[in-house]
Design an enzyme around this catalytic site. Structure first.
Site, mmCIF file in Angstrom:
data_model
loop_
_atom_site.group_PDB
_atom_site.id
_atom_site.type_symbol
_atom_site.label_atom_id
_atom_site.label_comp_id
_atom_site.label_asym_id
_atom_site.label_seq_id
_atom_site.Cartn_x
_atom_site.Cartn_y
_atom_site.Cartn_z
ATOM 1 N N HIS A 22 0.893 -1.417 0.097
ATOM 2 C CA HIS A 22 -0.096 0.044 0.076
ATOM 3 C C HIS A 22 0.923 1.194 -0.067
ATOM 4 C CE1 HIS A 22 -2.620 3.048 2.344
ATOM 5 N NE2 HIS A 22 -3.174 2.816 1.020
ATOM 6 N N ASP A 67 -4.543 3.714 -4.845
ATOM 7 C CA ASP A 67 -4.984 4.217 -3.438
ATOM 8 C C ASP A 67 -6.031 4.700 -3.159
ATOM 9 O OD1 ASP A 67 -4.128 4.826 -0.763
ATOM 10 O OD2 ASP A 67 -1.995 5.222 -1.161
ATOM 11 N N TYR A 119 9.753 13.520 -13.039
ATOM 12 C CA TYR A 119 10.705 12.810 -12.897
ATOM 13 C C TYR A 119 11.427 12.536 -11.524
ATOM 14 C CZ TYR A 119 11.628 13.547 -18.012
ATOM 15 O OH TYR A 119 11.374 13.335 -19.436
#
Length: 149
Positions: A22, A67, A119
């Site tokens: 998770h 999530d 990035y």
């Protein structure tokens, strides 16, 4: 062989998705994404050369819960200022449709992150998937949720 697993998901990718917990994140990079350098410290860089992202995203979200403890568990790379109004990103609409098919929040689960921040976030991801996607600004980060079934 297994039942109910999308055929597009390789054993290597299934292993990585299973290992993730998770809150862990995975980046799916387009053909121009610097997968090897960004994924230098990741658990794995998985090659899916020749594969487009929308079908891979759909297959992943079949087994990967997003999530629910974060507002935007799906992150896209924002356009640079010089590309705004010039570069079209129709693939983002495809992503929103795929996410909506797997998550009740639909397009509201999708957010954007400035290119260089993307990035930086990608370097912290558990794994990187390198695809052959030819659309530009097609990179996406997924944050794993809790499996409840």
């Amino acid at each position: 062989m297994l039942k109910g697993i999308p055929k597009l998901l390789s054993p290597e990718l299934l292993k990585v998705l299973c290992e993730m917990g998770h809150g862990d994140r995975i980046v799916i990079g387009d053909g121009n994404f610097p997968s090897e350098s960004v994924g230098r410290n990741a658990a794995a860089v998985i090659r899916y050369d020749g594969q487009s992202i929308p079908s891979l995203l759909d297959a992943i979200l079949t087994v990967f819960p997003l999530d629910t403890y974060t507002d935007k568990p799906v992150l896209l790379m924002e356009l640079m200022d010089r590309d705004k109004g010039i570069v079209d990103t129709p693939i983002w609409d495809e992503y929103r449709d795929v996410v909506a098919a797997h998550d009740a929040r639909g397009a509201d689960a999708v957010g954007t992150v400035e290119r260089f921040a993307f990035y930086d976030e990608a370097k912290k991801c558990y794994a990187v998937i390198a695809t052959g996607e030819t659309a530009i600004y097609a990179n996406v980060i997924l944050q794993k949720g809790v499996v409840t079934d």
